[in-house]
Motif scaffolding. Structure first.
Motif, mmCIF file in Angstrom:
data_model
loop_
_atom_site.group_PDB
_atom_site.id
_atom_site.type_symbol
_atom_site.label_atom_id
_atom_site.label_comp_id
_atom_site.label_asym_id
_atom_site.label_seq_id
_atom_site.Cartn_x
_atom_site.Cartn_y
_atom_site.Cartn_z
ATOM 1 N N ASP A 20 0.847 -1.185 0.000
ATOM 2 C CA ASP A 20 0.000 0.000 0.000
ATOM 3 C C ASP A 20 0.887 1.240 0.000
ATOM 4 O OD1 ASP A 20 -1.896 1.924 0.297
ATOM 5 O OD2 ASP A 20 -2.466 1.399 2.344
ATOM 6 N N ALA A 21 0.859 1.992 -1.121
ATOM 7 C CA ALA A 21 1.713 3.174 -1.232
ATOM 8 C C ALA A 21 1.360 4.216 -0.188
ATOM 9 C CB ALA A 21 1.582 3.772 -2.643
ATOM 10 N N MET A 22 0.065 4.350 0.138
ATOM 11 C CA MET A 22 -0.354 5.338 1.140
ATOM 12 C C MET A 22 0.210 4.987 2.517
ATOM 13 S SD MET A 22 -2.138 8.123 1.521
ATOM 14 C CE MET A 22 -3.282 8.124 0.130
ATOM 15 N N GLU A 23 0.174 3.696 2.858
ATOM 16 C CA GLU A 23 0.704 3.284 4.150
ATOM 17 C C GLU A 23 2.214 3.464 4.197
ATOM 18 O OE1 GLU A 23 1.191 2.032 7.924
ATOM 19 O OE2 GLU A 23 -0.700 2.490 6.921
ATOM 20 N N THR A 24 2.886 3.218 3.062
ATOM 21 C CA THR A 24 4.332 3.427 3.014
ATOM 22 C C THR A 24 4.672 4.887 3.252
ATOM 23 O OG1 THR A 24 4.576 1.592 1.444
ATOM 24 C CG2 THR A 24 6.387 3.178 1.580
ATOM 25 N N GLY A 25 3.870 5.789 2.640
ATOM 26 C CA GLY A 25 4.099 7.217 2.849
ATOM 27 C C GLY A 25 3.855 7.625 4.286
ATOM 28 N N ARG A 26 2.818 7.060 4.910
ATOM 29 C CA ARG A 26 2.562 7.389 6.308
ATOM 30 C C ARG A 26 3.692 6.874 7.197
ATOM 31 N NH1 ARG A 26 -2.720 5.796 4.971
ATOM 32 N NH2 ARG A 26 -2.545 3.849 6.130
ATOM 33 N N GLY A 27 4.255 5.711 6.850
ATOM 34 C CA GLY A 27 5.358 5.174 7.635
ATOM 35 C C GLY A 27 6.574 6.086 7.566
#
Length: 212
Positions: free
Chosen positions: A40-47
């Motif tokens: 999930d690109a969004m979760e990677t960005g949040r991480g």
């Protein structure tokens, strides 16, 4: 209008906070295939935001906390998950067939009758059915023939069967004497008063009542 997400009832959702993955199962044999894991690109960005925020603190830390509080519903209404499921179905679909007879999803490799165009549950393989029927008939005939034979002809049914030799303690398969030490498996003692034999270990004679 948004694209319709293909729906099947034979899959499990293995997605986690890092990305999406689905497992599709055959509804006859239970064998299955897992789709490729899609991060999930969004979760990677949040991480990454959380990592940078914890390093610098201040405003970035607040942004990181806000990202952490944002609820990401993976069960429903997630466009990213819809896309991931669509891609997973496209990836796994060539390995499955939906039977027009029962409507279930079957693995093409093991449970599909290609000649008929139905699953093996609705249209079994002729050779497999013949083999199964032959095996079942043979099993029934074995039981029938076995029942006709007298298996008790050579057995001493009047003597209590012993599984352990009373003298040496070795396990035995019946008979009158121990195969290890030769002792009787049904030893007796004679009454000193009347001479009547009794089982070994008896305290009183069953005929005259004298104590051994």
């Amino acid at each position: 209008m948004a694209d319709v997400v293909p729906f099947t009832d034979n899959f499990s959702d293995l997605s986690n906070t890092q990305g999406y993955q689905f497992e599709f199962r055959c509804e006859r044999c239970g064998n299955g295939y897992r789709s490729a894991f899609r991060r999930d690109a969004m979760e990677t960005g949040r991480g990454m935001l959380r990592a940078v925020g914890s390093f610098f603190g201040g405003t970035l830390q607040q942004l990181s906390s806000s990202a952490e509080q944002w609820k990401w519903d993976r069960a429903t209404n997630s466009p990213a998950k819809d896309r991931a499921l669509t891609e997973a179905v496209e990836e796994i679909a060539p390995r499955f067939r939906q039977c027009r007879g029962c409507g279930d999803w079957m693995c093409a490799e093991q449970c599909w009758n290609e000649e008929v165009g139905q699953c093996l549950r609705c249209s079994p393989s002729v050779a497999e059915e013949v083999s199964r029927a032959q095996a079942a008939a043979q099993r029934d005939q074995i039981w029938d023939e076995t029942r006709k034979k007298n298996w008790t002809r050579d057995l001493d049914l009047g003597t209590r069967a012993k599984l352990t030799c009373p003298d040496c303690g070795v396990k035995v398969d019946g008979g009158k004497f121990c195969s290890a030490c030769g002792s009787s498996l049904s030893p007796t003692v004679d009454c000193g008063g009347c001479g009547t034999p009794s089982k070994a270990g008896a305290v009183f004679c069953a005929e005259c009542g004298q104590r051994f």
